[in-house]
Design a protein around this motif. Structure first.
Motif, mmCIF file in Angstrom:
data_model
loop_
_atom_site.group_PDB
_atom_site.id
_atom_site.type_symbol
_atom_site.label_atom_id
_atom_site.label_comp_id
_atom_site.label_asym_id
_atom_site.label_seq_id
_atom_site.Cartn_x
_atom_site.Cartn_y
_atom_site.Cartn_z
ATOM 1 N N THR A 185 -4.795 -12.811 -10.272
ATOM 2 C CA THR A 185 -3.459 -12.233 -10.450
ATOM 3 C C THR A 185 -2.395 -13.328 -10.544
ATOM 4 O O THR A 185 -1.564 -13.337 -11.465
ATOM 5 N N ALA A 186 -2.424 -14.265 -9.620
ATOM 6 C CA ALA A 186 -1.425 -15.338 -9.621
ATOM 7 C C ALA A 186 -1.615 -16.265 -10.820
ATOM 8 O O ALA A 186 -0.634 -16.713 -11.427
ATOM 9 N N GLY A 187 -2.872 -16.535 -11.167
ATOM 10 C CA GLY A 187 -3.139 -17.410 -12.306
ATOM 11 C C GLY A 187 -2.609 -16.811 -13.598
ATOM 12 O O GLY A 187 -1.967 -17.497 -14.403
ATOM 13 N N ILE A 188 -2.875 -15.520 -13.792
ATOM 14 C CA ILE A 188 -2.378 -14.852 -15.001
ATOM 15 C C ILE A 188 -0.849 -14.814 -14.987
ATOM 16 O O ILE A 188 -0.194 -15.045 -16.008
ATOM 17 N N ALA A 189 -0.266 -14.552 -13.822
ATOM 18 C CA ALA A 189 1.196 -14.468 -13.728
ATOM 19 C C ALA A 189 1.852 -15.789 -14.133
ATOM 20 O O ALA A 189 2.848 -15.808 -14.857
ATOM 21 N N LEU A 190 1.286 -16.902 -13.672
ATOM 22 C CA LEU A 190 1.849 -18.207 -14.045
ATOM 23 C C LEU A 190 1.717 -18.474 -15.535
ATOM 24 O O LEU A 190 2.634 -19.008 -16.166
ATOM 25 N N ALA A 191 0.574 -18.099 -16.092
ATOM 26 C CA ALA A 191 0.352 -18.331 -17.523
ATOM 27 C C ALA A 191 1.323 -17.493 -18.360
ATOM 28 O O ALA A 191 1.885 -17.975 -19.345
ATOM 29 N N LEU A 192 1.520 -16.251 -17.953
ATOM 30 C CA LEU A 192 2.414 -15.380 -18.722
ATOM 31 C C LEU A 192 3.874 -15.800 -18.566
ATOM 32 O O LEU A 192 4.665 -15.673 -19.503
ATOM 33 N N GLU A 193 4.220 -16.284 -17.382
ATOM 34 C CA GLU A 193 5.600 -16.763 -17.193
ATOM 35 C C GLU A 193 5.941 -17.811 -18.246
ATOM 36 O O GLU A 193 7.049 -17.832 -18.807
ATOM 37 N N ALA A 194 4.955 -18.641 -18.576
ATOM 38 C CA ALA A 194 5.195 -19.712 -19.545
ATOM 39 C C ALA A 194 5.081 -19.221 -20.987
ATOM 40 O O ALA A 194 5.901 -19.568 -21.831
ATOM 41 N N ASP A 195 4.050 -18.413 -21.266
ATOM 42 C CA ASP A 195 3.714 -18.138 -22.668
ATOM 43 C C ASP A 195 4.040 -16.725 -23.146
ATOM 44 O O ASP A 195 4.017 -16.465 -24.354
ATOM 45 N N ALA A 196 4.319 -15.808 -22.239
ATOM 46 C CA ALA A 196 4.663 -14.436 -22.643
ATOM 47 C C ALA A 196 5.543 -13.838 -21.561
ATOM 48 O O ALA A 196 5.186 -12.886 -20.877
ATOM 49 N N PRO A 197 6.752 -14.429 -21.389
ATOM 50 C CA PRO A 197 7.563 -14.097 -20.203
ATOM 51 C C PRO A 197 8.095 -12.670 -20.166
ATOM 52 O O PRO A 197 8.572 -12.237 -19.112
ATOM 53 N N SER A 198 7.981 -11.929 -21.256
ATOM 54 C CA SER A 198 8.461 -10.544 -21.186
ATOM 55 C C SER A 198 7.414 -9.605 -20.586
ATOM 56 O O SER A 198 7.705 -8.435 -20.341
ATOM 57 N N LEU A 199 6.217 -10.109 -20.336
ATOM 58 C CA LEU A 199 5.170 -9.261 -19.739
ATOM 59 C C LEU A 199 5.225 -9.367 -18.219
ATOM 60 O O LEU A 199 5.504 -10.427 -17.670
ATOM 61 N N ARG A 200 4.939 -8.275 -17.549
ATOM 62 C CA ARG A 200 5.047 -8.232 -16.092
ATOM 63 C C ARG A 200 3.689 -7.979 -15.457
ATOM 64 O O ARG A 200 3.049 -6.961 -15.754
ATOM 65 N N VAL A 201 3.249 -8.853 -14.591
ATOM 66 C CA VAL A 201 1.940 -8.713 -13.933
ATOM 67 C C VAL A 201 2.051 -7.836 -12.698
ATOM 68 O O VAL A 201 3.021 -7.935 -11.937
ATOM 69 N N ARG A 202 1.052 -6.971 -12.512
ATOM 70 C CA ARG A 202 1.001 -6.115 -11.331
ATOM 71 C C ARG A 202 -0.427 -6.059 -10.797
ATOM 72 O O ARG A 202 -1.373 -5.887 -11.560
ATOM 73 N N PRO A 203 -0.615 -6.191 -9.493
ATOM 74 C CA PRO A 203 -1.969 -6.126 -8.930
ATOM 75 C C PRO A 203 -2.454 -4.682 -8.789
ATOM 76 O O PRO A 203 -1.678 -3.774 -8.489
#
Lengths: 322, 322
Positions: A185-203
């Motif tokens: 979850t945290a790994g994906i969140a960091l990656a998306l923050e950089a490369d797809a910041p409009s997406l929101r991660v939820r566990p």
């Protein structure tokens, strides 16, 4: 822990981990009431995303340290990931497993070349056994989620999600991730923050074992009272890790929780509509997308299928929900 | 029929068909005695490679012709492929299906937006029904394998195999393809001739329905005497197509035949080791690789899993072989 570590991990695992696709099915879209995109990490080596983190961690070790061998505690997917990653690096792995772990998982871990040390959960301390072995043999401990290079490896899954979401023009989506210790979850969140910041991660977690959802509400690490008694065993941990939690706290939206029955029904839909095999815990995010649509805001939803290591009896039970 | 048509089809299906990965598992390597690479077309839209050919054919039609709608005869995977491809192109599809086709396949074809016309195999002629409908409504017939643009679409699977094999340095491999009418087999063979010429394509068929294997020996189109009575129904046709056969004759190595029990065992291994769902006919090539290793010369073997549209009862039967 930062995005550069994830990008470096992606370079190291290139050609060793599978680059999994992003799937979808109109039948699942109809159930969910929006487009559903599936990241099938069950197709990854050893049947779960855990191989990414294990390979990342092993490949980041200094060669002479790595040559001494590694050690891990796991009854499940992390064990197999570390075992195969060690074998691919030509080094040895010791895996400490409870003696009541499923025989198939013990056999698989051995088949990947690891030395399996069994202990009795009731009478022995795995930490003592592990500490003694590590010291005697100079082994490096590979923790399942409180290890920055493991987390960087899991983040490579997020880089791929971002790449595919951007290619498809997906802008406003909830990204639901099956969550145990929080590494994926945290790994994906960091990656998306950089490369797809409009997406929101939820566990996504099992009902009654939703420590991360509660931690995100309270702002501090909450624990589960029980650690067994749910078929989603692969994603049940006492509490989230100290490395992933602050990342999740900063970047993740509200957690979702699913019932055992919903996980089984999602496994059946993955069989019927995607032709992939999910384990109960690995189907938690898909279950959240399909059966809790009112709790999701995105136009689209992206879900991980985090693993597929399920025995035939449990899989048959899931098919019976059809 | 040539490689340029396949490359043009690849451009047309780009972003519409899934780019499937090339998987492998050390456990399967151990059974086969060599590296086994799997092209999982069960992950394709509609659960089989047939979507590639259908989308290719629909996208190659002149827009005003396409707008009139298309028609296909199929009780299985081609029906779903054509239905979804028509829906994606915003046109209509009529699918002529036997009234005793599995209800799930009828329902799925309708769910992809097609008009399903049922006929009684015992008393009605599907050709007459189809001819009448085509004439009345000016529909274009999309044949399942004797259509050059369909074959070009199936060939895109071969371009991907070649790309991934070259990236992995696979030079000396048998490429075993689940074979019914020969569209996928011939399409892959043409693609590999151009992009990975050291690989040799070989058809896999059910025992007792090995018309292509016999045709490759005799040099002319041979037929099957029976057309039912085998669980690998998805890859059983009266005989290979007139477009694919000369291509197979020129490019393909000896055919292989597998038993029903071997197909079921291969389905179980695909579940256990790859986490993918194969239908019996879709598992024929994997069964050949796993259980007929002495008939294979390559250092490596690449197999297609051509489809995954299997009902839970048949899948459970496969799991019982474990």
């Amino acid at each position: 822990m930062n995005i550069e570590m994830i990008r470096a991990a992606a370079e190291r695992i290139q050609g060793h981990a599978f680059r999994t696709p992003l799937l979808n099915s109109r039948f699942l879209d109809q159930i969910a009431g929006r487009r559903v995109w599936i990241k099938p990490e069950c197709l990854q080596h050893t049947g779960s995303f855990k191989f990414r983190g294990a390979y990342s961690a092993l490949s980041a070790l200094e060669p002479d340290i790595r040559a001494n061998g590694v050690i891990a505690f796991s009854s499940g997917n992390h064990a197999q990931g570390v075992a195969l990653a060690a074998q691919m690096h030509g080094t040895s792995a010791v895996i400490i497993m409870p003696s009541d772990a499923p025989q198939l998982k013990i056999d698989n871990t051995r088949a990947y070349g690891a030395e399996v040390v069994l202990y009795d959960r009731a009478t022995e301390s795995r930490d003592e056994i592990g500490a003694k072995l590590s010291q005697e043999r100079n082994l490096t401990l590979i923790k399942p989620f409180d290890n920055a290079q493991v987390l960087a490896g899991q983040g490579t899954c997020g880089l791929e999600i971002a790449e595919d979401a951007n290619a498809r023009g997906i802008k406003n989506a909830d990204v639901i991730v099956c969550c145990g210790g929080g590494g994926l979850t945290a790994g994906i969140a960091l990656a998306l923050e950089a490369d797809a910041p409009s997406l929101r991660v939820r566990p996504a977690e099992p009902e009654g074992f939703d420590d991360v959802a509660r931690s995100l509400i309270s702002g501090q690490l909450e624990s589960n009272t029980a650690l067994s008694g749910n078929i989603c065993d692969a994603i049940i941990t006492p509490q989230a890790g100290e490395i992933p939690f602050p990342i999740m706290k900063r970047l993740c939206g509200p957690g979702m929780a699913v019932s055992e029955d919903e996980a089984l029904k999602a496994m059946a839909q993955a069989f019927l509509r995607l032709k992939i095999v999910a384990e109960p815990g690995g189907a938690a995010a898909l279950a959240a997308a399909l059966y809790h649509p009112d709790d999701i805001k995105g136009d689209d939803v992206i879900v991980t299928i985090s693993g597929g290591n399920v025995d035939p009896a449990m899989f048959t039970r899931a098919l019976e929900t059809l």
